[in-house]
Design a protein around this motif. Structure first.
Motif, PDB file in Angstrom:
ATOM      1  N   ARG A  14       1.482  13.087  29.134  1.00 51.32           N
ATOM      2  CA  ARG A  14       2.082  14.417  28.988  1.00 51.32           C
ATOM      3  C   ARG A  14       3.128  14.405  27.870  1.00 51.32           C
ATOM      4  O   ARG A  14       3.136  15.256  26.990  1.00 51.32           O
ATOM      5  CB  ARG A  14       2.717  14.857  30.316  1.00 51.32           C
ATOM      6  CG  ARG A  14       3.399  16.183  30.256  1.00 51.32           C
ATOM      7  CD  ARG A  14       4.161  16.424  31.585  1.00 51.32           C
ATOM      8  NE  ARG A  14       5.374  17.145  31.327  1.00 51.32           N
ATOM      9  CZ  ARG A  14       6.523  16.635  30.914  1.00 51.32           C
ATOM     10  NH1 ARG A  14       6.654  15.356  30.723  1.00 51.32           N
ATOM     11  NH2 ARG A  14       7.560  17.393  30.687  1.00 51.32           N
ATOM     12  N   ASN A  15       4.025  13.418  27.916  1.00 48.45           N
ATOM     13  CA  ASN A  15       5.082  13.326  26.902  1.00 48.45           C
ATOM     14  C   ASN A  15       4.513  13.140  25.501  1.00 48.45           C
ATOM     15  O   ASN A  15       4.984  13.761  24.548  1.00 48.45           O
ATOM     16  CB  ASN A  15       6.045  12.184  27.236  1.00 48.45           C
ATOM     17  CG  ASN A  15       6.881  12.478  28.463  1.00 48.45           C
ATOM     18  OD1 ASN A  15       7.073  13.633  28.851  1.00 48.45           O
ATOM     19  ND2 ASN A  15       7.364  11.437  29.111  1.00 48.45           N
ATOM     20  N   ALA A  16       3.505  12.280  25.370  1.00 46.45           N
ATOM     21  CA  ALA A  16       2.892  12.040  24.055  1.00 46.45           C
ATOM     22  C   ALA A  16       2.217  13.310  23.537  1.00 46.45           C
ATOM     23  O   ALA A  16       2.325  13.635  22.346  1.00 46.45           O
ATOM     24  CB  ALA A  16       1.876  10.900  24.154  1.00 46.45           C
ATOM     25  N   LEU A  17       1.533  14.023  24.419  1.00 46.06           N
ATOM     26  CA  LEU A  17       0.858  15.262  24.023  1.00 46.06           C
ATOM     27  C   LEU A  17       1.869  16.308  23.556  1.00 46.06           C
ATOM     28  O   LEU A  17       1.697  16.931  22.502  1.00 46.06           O
ATOM     29  CB  LEU A  17       0.035  15.800  25.194  1.00 46.06           C
ATOM     30  CG  LEU A  17      -0.668  17.126  24.974  1.00 46.06           C
ATOM     31  CD1 LEU A  17      -1.747  16.992  23.909  1.00 46.06           C
ATOM     32  CD2 LEU A  17      -1.276  17.622  26.275  1.00 46.06           C
ATOM     33  N   LEU A  18       2.931  16.488  24.336  1.00 42.26           N
ATOM     34  CA  LEU A  18       3.952  17.476  23.962  1.00 42.26           C
ATOM     35  C   LEU A  18       4.643  17.088  22.658  1.00 42.26           C
ATOM     36  O   LEU A  18       4.926  17.945  21.816  1.00 42.26           O
ATOM     37  CB  LEU A  18       4.978  17.645  25.085  1.00 42.26           C
ATOM     38  CG  LEU A  18       4.459  18.322  26.342  1.00 42.26           C
ATOM     39  CD1 LEU A  18       5.494  18.228  27.469  1.00 42.26           C
ATOM     40  CD2 LEU A  18       4.100  19.774  26.072  1.00 42.26           C
ATOM     41  N   GLU A  19       4.898  15.801  22.489  1.00 42.38           N
ATOM     42  CA  GLU A  19       5.535  15.339  21.255  1.00 42.38           C
ATOM     43  C   GLU A  19       4.611  15.541  20.057  1.00 42.38           C
ATOM     44  O   GLU A  19       5.031  16.018  19.009  1.00 42.38           O
ATOM     45  CB  GLU A  19       5.917  13.871  21.383  1.00 42.38           C
ATOM     46  CG  GLU A  19       6.683  13.344  20.188  1.00 42.38           C
ATOM     47  CD  GLU A  19       7.104  11.899  20.376  1.00 42.38           C
ATOM     48  OE1 GLU A  19       7.108  11.176  19.366  1.00 42.38           O
ATOM     49  OE2 GLU A  19       7.427  11.507  21.507  1.00 42.38           O
ATOM     50  N   ASN A  20       3.334  15.203  20.218  1.00 45.13           N
ATOM     51  CA  ASN A  20       2.356  15.323  19.144  1.00 45.13           C
ATOM     52  C   ASN A  20       2.182  16.783  18.723  1.00 45.13           C
ATOM     53  O   ASN A  20       2.310  17.122  17.547  1.00 45.13           O
ATOM     54  CB  ASN A  20       1.025  14.726  19.601  1.00 45.13           C
ATOM     55  CG  ASN A  20      -0.078  14.854  18.560  1.00 45.13           C
ATOM     56  OD1 ASN A  20      -0.253  15.886  17.927  1.00 45.13           O
ATOM     57  ND2 ASN A  20      -0.846  13.796  18.405  1.00 45.13           N
ATOM     58  N   LEU A  21       1.870  17.647  19.673  1.00 44.57           N
ATOM     59  CA  LEU A  21       1.641  19.052  19.333  1.00 44.57           C
ATOM     60  C   LEU A  21       2.949  19.785  19.024  1.00 44.57           C
ATOM     61  O   LEU A  21       3.007  20.613  18.130  1.00 44.57           O
ATOM     62  CB  LEU A  21       0.910  19.763  20.472  1.00 44.57           C
ATOM     63  CG  LEU A  21      -0.553  19.417  20.648  1.00 44.57           C
ATOM     64  CD1 LEU A  21      -1.120  20.074  21.905  1.00 44.57           C
ATOM     65  CD2 LEU A  21      -1.362  19.838  19.433  1.00 44.57           C
ATOM     66  N   GLY A  22       3.998  19.475  19.782  1.00 36.61           N
ATOM     67  CA  GLY A  22       5.279  20.174  19.609  1.00 36.61           C
ATOM     68  C   GLY A  22       5.961  19.917  18.286  1.00 36.61           C
ATOM     69  O   GLY A  22       6.806  20.697  17.855  1.00 36.61           O
TER      70      GLY A  22
END
Length: 184
Positions: free
Chosen positions: A32-40
């Motif tokens: 979740r954190n990696a996804l939010l960091e990547n897209l965010g």
């Protein structure tokens, strides 16, 4: 359009198309954190954090308008009217209730109210991609019904933009034929 890697494998990617809503089902907090960091981190992407992402010593009003003022985002009407209209679309239309909400500090808000403030702030940024971080988790049934309208409001204002709910559970919006679920 936005691209995200699946399962942490560089060769496996999914394309998030303009005008669609997605439910991105994650399996772990680190994913979740990696996804939010990547897209965010991409331009024109705004995250509605699970806790609202509010600054604790600022009233709701300041939390909502601060990013808009900082980035000097222009509006055809007044910013006040834009916020009031948006909150009304979210179900908060009584003038006394709106005033009380906007004057509260974050620690005086329910979890839903924090997410409502975060959603209003995100909408004012006019994102190409809005990410809802666990928006439906931890809410009562009544609050869940209200929060489930967020994406319809986003679609009303920005029909060609993209939205994605990042969640540990799968959520389907049966009223939205342009919604897809992606298991990560």
């Amino acid at each position: 359009m936005f691209t995200l890697s699946l399962h942490g494998e560089e060769g496996t990617q999914a394309l998030l198309q303009s005008g669609y809503s997605y439910c991105l089902v994650v399996r772990s907090e680190s994913q979740r954190n990696a996804l939010l960091e990547n897209l965010g981190s991409q331009p024109s992407v705004v995250i509605v954090p699970h806790n609202g992402g509010l600054i604790s010593n600022l009233p709701v009003w300041d939390n909502i308008v601060l990013p808009v003022q900082y980035h000097a985002i222009p509006f055809t009407g007044s910013l006040d009217d834009e916020v009031i209209t948006l909150l009304g679309e979210c179900g908060l239309s009584d003038a006394v209730a709106v005033d009380a909400f906007l004057l509260k500090l974050p620690d005086q808000l329910t979890l839903f109210e924090k997410r409502l403030a975060g959603f209003a702030r995100a909408m004012l940024m006019r994102p190409e991609l809005i990410l809802y971080d666990g928006t439906f988790e931890g809410l009562s049934r009544k609050e869940l019904e209200k929060a489930s309208r967020f994406d319809a409001i986003f679609r009303l204002h920005f029909p060609q933009h993209t939205s994605a709910l990042v969640s540990f559970k799968e959520y389907q919006d049966k009223e939205n034929p342009r919604q897809q679920v992606i298991q990560l």
